[in-house]
Design an enzyme around this catalytic site. Structure first.
Site, mmCIF file in Angstrom:
data_model
loop_
_atom_site.group_PDB
_atom_site.id
_atom_site.type_symbol
_atom_site.label_atom_id
_atom_site.label_comp_id
_atom_site.label_asym_id
_atom_site.label_seq_id
_atom_site.Cartn_x
_atom_site.Cartn_y
_atom_site.Cartn_z
ATOM 1 N N LYS A 81 -2.899 -33.578 -28.419
ATOM 2 C CA LYS A 81 -4.148 -32.940 -28.813
ATOM 3 C C LYS A 81 -5.084 -32.976 -27.617
ATOM 4 C CE LYS A 81 -7.524 -32.815 -32.429
ATOM 5 N NZ LYS A 81 -8.061 -33.524 -33.592
ATOM 6 N N LYS A 90 -1.777 -28.921 -29.984
ATOM 7 C CA LYS A 90 -3.068 -28.414 -30.459
ATOM 8 C C LYS A 90 -4.078 -28.412 -29.323
ATOM 9 C CE LYS A 90 -6.487 -29.584 -33.992
ATOM 10 N NZ LYS A 90 -6.794 -30.500 -35.051
HETATM 11 C C1 PBG Z 1 -10.344 -33.741 -35.520
HETATM 12 C C2 PBG Z 1 -9.853 -32.374 -35.796
HETATM 13 C C3 PBG Z 1 -10.077 -31.265 -34.979
HETATM 14 C C4 PBG Z 1 -9.508 -30.179 -35.628
HETATM 15 C C5 PBG Z 1 -8.899 -30.639 -36.782
HETATM 16 N N1 PBG Z 1 -9.122 -32.013 -36.880
HETATM 17 C C6 PBG Z 1 -10.698 -31.188 -33.658
HETATM 18 C C7 PBG Z 1 -12.037 -31.716 -33.453
HETATM 19 O O1 PBG Z 1 -12.983 -31.420 -34.166
HETATM 20 O O2 PBG Z 1 -12.170 -32.452 -32.480
HETATM 21 C C8 PBG Z 1 -9.589 -28.792 -35.120
HETATM 22 C C9 PBG Z 1 -8.996 -27.733 -35.956
HETATM 23 C C10 PBG Z 1 -9.425 -26.365 -35.571
HETATM 24 O O3 PBG Z 1 -10.209 -26.168 -34.623
HETATM 25 O O4 PBG Z 1 -8.954 -25.440 -36.239
HETATM 26 N N2 PBG Z 1 -9.569 -34.749 -36.005
#
Ligand code: PBG
Length: 335
Positions: free
Chosen positions: A205, A259
């Site tokens: 991530k 991601k």
């Molecule tokens: C954090 C989380 C994020 C997303 C899902 N869970 C990133 C964040 O805010 O740092 C992003 C999903 C998206 O942008 O569609 N645990």
């Protein structure tokens, strides 16, 4: 016609266009295909009932109350979408420094899991154990003296994972990027008798600018102090991402996730080649909104851009994609 050059000589009679000349041969030679089986649909849930609340930065995506989330799950199952990933937007009063509400067995996310599992038993439910929807500062971990503390956070997310599995979650997807969490969750689940609950690690991530609309969707954007660079991966680093994924594989991850998606196709490919585990890309909120915004301006053909990006994930080695386009794609594929 007076030829200035002899193409047969240049090509040596090899011509790539023979296999592109008609629809039938293009279909015969197509290497990758997108099917409904490749889709995981992330949905946003809110407290209350009969709520379908549009998210301005994500046209076509709504925050759903439990009853509407169950309807969405039925719709998804009817379309053949294999699984949902759920994200809660909980009341501000329930958010605190440690995200303690995630431990509440009957919290919104667990209620939604139980309700969907009861009404639509054959759809897979993937839940996240990151603390960000539950913290008053929007970080994925526990904040102590301006540091996101690793080990204490891991302890908490293991307990959260067990409550999520108790509620019926099929796969736990930890998106917090704490070290050691995959192994700890595996042990916690097994000790609680949840040997068949899988782990889809958000192995790689990245500290990305593409999460903006998601943070609006779960109301963490305004809360977040600083950034997540001390625990997410630097977008500059590919080899480090592979190492991070290797640890998750050793610790027992069943599936790996990359991601965001499209800017990180090289990572998808490297993980698939290196580990052979099922690999999923998360086409995140910003990627979705980019396409939607351009299409709304008439600058892009939305359907084509949607289908092309998703197919490209398949070409890059992904076994599936988490995408907000999931129901739209499923409907299109069913035609
Ligand atoms: C954090 C989380 C994020 C997303 C899902 N869970 C990133 C964040 O805010 O740092 C992003 C999903 C998206 O942008 O569609 N645990």
């Amino acid at each position: 016609m007076n030829k200035t050059h002899l193409v047969d000589d240049i090509t040596g009679h090899r011509r790539m266009r023979r296999n592109r000349k008609a629809d039938w041969v293009r279909r015969l030679t197509q290497e990758n295909r997108l099917t409904v089986d490749d889709l995981i649909w992330p949905i946003f849930v809110v407290p209350g009932s009969n709520i379908v609340d549009p998210i301005p930065a994500m046209p076509g995506v709504n925050r759903l109350s439990l009853d509407k989330a169950v309807e969405a799950a039925k719709e998804a199952a009817d379309l053949g979408i294999p699984a949902l990933a759920t994200f809660p937007n909980i009341e501000m009063e329930l958010r605190d420094e440690t995200g303690s509400h995630i431990l509440e067995a009957n919290n919104l996310i667990n209620q939604v899991t139980a309700a969907i599992k009861k009404a639509v038993p054959n759809i897979g439910i993937i839940t996240d154990v990151a603390l960000d929807p539950f913290t008053s500062h929007g970080h994925d971990g526990i904040l102590r003296d301006s540091e996101i503390v690793n080990d204490e956070t891991v302890d908490q997310i293991v307990r959260a994972a067990v409550t999520q599995a108790d509620a019926g979650a099929d796969i736990i997807a930890p998106s917090d990027m704490m070290d050691g969490r995959v192994g700890a969750i595996r042990r916690g689940l097994d000790a609680a008798g949840h040997q068949s609950v899988g782990i889809m690690s958000y192995a790689t991530k990245f500290a990305s600018g593409f999460y903006g609309p998601y943070r609006e969707a779960i109301s963490t954007g305004g809360l977040l102090k600083g950034d997540k660079k001390s625990y997410y991966i630097d977008p500059a680093n590919g080899t480090e991402a592979v190492r991070d994924a290797a640890l998750d594989v050793e610790e027992g991850a069943d599936m790996l996730m990359v991601k965001p998606g499209l800017p990180y196709l090289d990572i998808c490919w490297r993980l698939k080649e290196e580990f052979g585990l099922p690999v999923y890309a998360y086409q995140v909120s910003g990627e979705y909104s980019q396409i939607k915004a351009a299409a709304a301006n008439g600058w892009l053909d939305e359907e084509r851009a949607m289908m092309e990006t998703l197919l490209c994930f398949k070409r890059a080695g992904c076994d599936g994609i988490l995408t907000y386009f999931a129901p739209a794609v499923a409907r299109l594929l069913a035609k």
